[in-house]
Structure formats: structure tokens, C-alpha cells
Design a protein around this motif. Structure first.
Motif: not given
Length: 398
Positions: A222-227, A235-247
Motif C-alpha cells: 500500500l501507499d507505494r510512491k512511483i516517480n 517534470e517528475q510526477t509522484i504517483y501514490k499507488v496500490i501494488q498487486t500481483d494480479a496481472a
């Protein structure tokens, strides 16, 4: 004369019989007197009524006990009695089936090309029906630069769509088709997710021939931050995302990530996944992050974000005391920062009463205020701390 003598003799015999009875001589045997019939019936009636009352009271007590026991069972089993649990065991044993059946009608295919629609993942994506009158959520990159957008409903009916609003920073967009009474997806609370929860992705992963596909896994993090770097603007955008192993494959972009209750808790994004490029790792934008953005897109056609008007924003620590803050590389003309006197090489160490050590923290503070708000700010310049006031402006799209 004879009749009188006979009558007299008869009377004498009768008197003698009664006298003998009174004196205890057993001429006729024991005399038994029957009880009054009315009195006997009344007592019998009372017995019947008493029996009915006792039976009713006993039955009521038994029924109340059974109700209380059933209620207790419901409370323990989450609202389902043992019989209901057995009856619904099939759903409980296979929640993926139930979720797929519930959510799939609300997932659409989206084509961003006039020809060869949905034939390849590069020309297609997915969307989620947000409102019954035709508002559909998808990713920004699915409709970016599209000359014509078509939507295919779960019943294979195709409709033309137009872009209502889009936001490159969040990779979200809202499109609309002219329709009514469409099935609507239910959005859940993504803040309630836990690592290990069931995650079900529904979309069109590889074009039209695989439309409505369902894949399942778990919530990995949860709350992964992806640049993500915008190659055009830098510009760099920081995404706050959910990580899952569902394809999550290319055509899944804009589709739904659901919990075990059939609620949408994330909007799948292959764009973010492609940056990481790892097997068994998918990302979705949490619904709690997306709701406010979606509502802005529907209302204003864009997302209104506050800004102070600086470029760079590199986190830095300087000085013997280890001053930490946000390094200003450049300042936008006419911005709140420019008007307040902020200059390149300044370091912002505090704004709105909050210490900031990086651009993410700075953005989080600004996000709590509206355009036009006036905030106090502390900057580090030439070895000294200076206090200024900044009026927030609207962040312009790059």
C-alpha cells in the motif's frame, strides 16, 4: 271404596320405605345423588381454558428463546444464520466469480483510433462506468491525443464518446457517452485495504478478443510512491499507488481493481507498471486518491491544484547545522513565489507552519489550501532564515 283402600295401602308402603331409608334399613341399597350437570360443565370449561393459557405462555417463552438464539447466531456470523451460511457457501467459496459477475457489466472497452478499433492493446483500453448517464473513468494515456473515441459496452453496443476532462499528473480522465440507465460500479474505501487482501482486476488486457477478462491476486503493498518522468517537460510526477500481483496488461489500463465485496478500490494503470517492468507487479491508483480528481474533472474539466511557482524542488541539506529543505532552481514569472521575493538557490524550509524537506511534503501542504490562500513561509538564504508570505496560485498544466 276399593280404590281408596288401595291408595291408602300404597301410601303406607311408600311412607314405610322412606322411614326405613331414614332409619338406615337398606331396602333399595345405597342412595347416590348425582352432581349438578351445569356445575360440572363449568369446571370442565375452566380446566380447558387454563390448559390453553398455560400452553400459550409456554409457547411464547419457547418462541422468544428461539428468536434470541437466532439473533445471537446472526451477530456472530456477520448477519447469516447457519442455514444461510450453508446456502451461500458457494459464493463464499468463490468470491472471484461473484465479483466478476457483479462488476463486469460496468467495465467498457475504449478505442482511441478510428480504424482497427480494439484490435491491439496499443489502440485500446478499459474504462469504468461512474454514473448511469454516461460518465466513464479511464486513464489519461488511454485517450491522450485521440481524434475519435469509441466505447464498447459489455453487451457489445458501441457508442461515441467525448473527453469531459483529463489530468496528465494523475493519469486520469473522464469521458462521456450519450446513454442512460447504465450499470454503475460501486466505489469502495481504499484506505481500508490491508496487505494480503484479495485483489481482482477486470478489463480488456489484450484488445477486443480478450474483453472482460478477470485476473486475481492479492494486495501486495500500500501507499507505494512511483516517480515518472515526463520526457517532454522534464517534470517528475509522484504517483501514490496500490501494488498487486494480479496481472495488469496494456489494455487493462483504466479498468477496475476490486476487493472481495465487488467494490472498486483502484483504477489500473499499465503506464505505471511499464515503468517498473517487473513480472507479478501491477499498480492501481487508489479510489480515495482518485475521487476528488474525478469530481474536479466532471465539474471543471480539469484538476485545480495550488502552487507557489517554483521549479526544481530538489531536497537538500546545507550548512553546519544541517538545514533541510526544498532547493529552488527557478521561479515562474508572476507566480506567488516571484511576487513574494523567492529567488533561485533559496531553500524553503517551512510553509504554512509545517517543516518541508522535499517536494512531496511541500505539495502535501499546498494541497490542503485553495487558490488565493496566503501562507507564511521560511526560506534559508545566505546562511540566514528569512520569513515571507506567499499567495498560492493555480498550478498550470505543463
Amino acid at each position: 271404596m276399593g280404590n281408596k283402600n288401595n291408595y291408602k295401602a300404597h301410601e303406607e308402603i311408600r311412607d314405610a320405605m322412606w322411614k326405613n331409608a331414614e332409619s338406615g334399613n337398606d331396602i333399595f341399597g345405597e342412595i347416590i345423588f348425582r352432581k349438578n350437570n351445569k356445575k360440572n360443565y363449568f369446571k370442565s370449561f375452566l380446566k380447558v381454558v387454563s390448559f390453553i393459557l398455560i400452553a400459550s405462555i409456554s409457547g411464547g417463552v419457547t418462541a422468544q428463546y428461539a428468536i434470541n438464539k437466532e439473533k445471537s447466531t446472526k451477530d456472530i456470523s456477520g448477519g447469516l444464520s447457519p442455514s444461510a451460511l450453508v446456502k451461500n457457501r458457494g459464493i463464499a467459496d468463490n468470491p472471484i466469480l461473484a465479483v466478476s459477475q457483479k462488476v463486469s457489466p460496468t467495465i467498457v472497452g475504449i478505442s482511441n483510433k478510428e480504424k482497427g478499433i480494439w484490435d491491439t492493446p496499443e489502440e485500446s483500453g478499459s474504462g469504468i462506468i461512474y454514473k448511469s448517464d454516461g460518465f466513464i473513468i479511464t486513464n489519461y494515456h488511454v485517450v491522450e491525443g485521440a481524434t475519435e473515441i469509441k466505447v464498447k459496452l459489455s453487451n457489445d453496443y458501441v457508442l461515441k464518446a467525448k473527453v469531459v476532462g483529463s489530468d496528465a499528473i494523475s493519469d486520469l480522465a473522464v469521458i462521456k457517452v450519450e446513454a442512460s440507465n447504465l450499470p454503475v460500479a460501486k466505489f469502495g474505501d481504499s484506505s481500508k485495504l490491508k496487505v494480503g487482501d484479495l485483489a481482482i482486476a477486470i478489463g480488456n488486457p489484450l484488445g477486443d478478443q480478450f474483453s472482460g477478462s478477470t485476473t486475481a491476486g492479492i494486495i501486495s503493498a500500500l501507499d507505494r510512491k512511483i516517480n515518472i518522468l515526463n520526457e517532454k517537460t522534464g517534470e517528475q510526477t509522484i504517483y501514490k499507488v496500490i501494488q498487486t500481483d494480479a496481472a495488469i496488461n496494456p489494455g487493462n489500463s483504466g479498468g477496475a481493481l476490486c476487493n472481495s465485496y465487488g467494490e472498486v478500490i483502484g483504477i489500473n494503470s499499465f503506464k505505471i507498471n511499464s515503468v517498473i517492468g517487473s513480472e507479478g507487479t501491477g499498480f492501481a491508483i487508489g479510489t480515495n486518491e482518485a475521487k476528488e480528481i474525478i469530481n474536479d474533472l466532471i465539474t471543471y474539466g480539469k484538476v485545480i491544484r495550488t502552487a507557489i511557482g517554483i521549479y526544481g524542488g530538489t531536497a537538500i541539506s546545507v550548512g553546519a547545522d544541517g538545514v533541510e529543505g526544498v532547493y529552488v532552481q527557478d521561479v515562474a514569472r508572476g507566480s506567488g513565489a516571484a511576487v513574494a521575493g523567492i529567488m533561485p538557490t533559496d531553500i524553503i524550509i517551512e510553509i504554512g507552519g509545517k517543516n518541508v524537506k522535499n517536494m512531496e511534503q511541500l505539495s502535501n501542504v499546498l494541497g490542503k489550501y485553495k487558490v488565493g490562500a496566503k501562507l507564511s513561509c521560511k526560506i534559508w538564504r545566505g546562511g540566514k532564515v528569512k520569513e515571507i508570505s506567499i499567495i498560492l496560485s493555480e498550478l498550470k498544466a505543463q
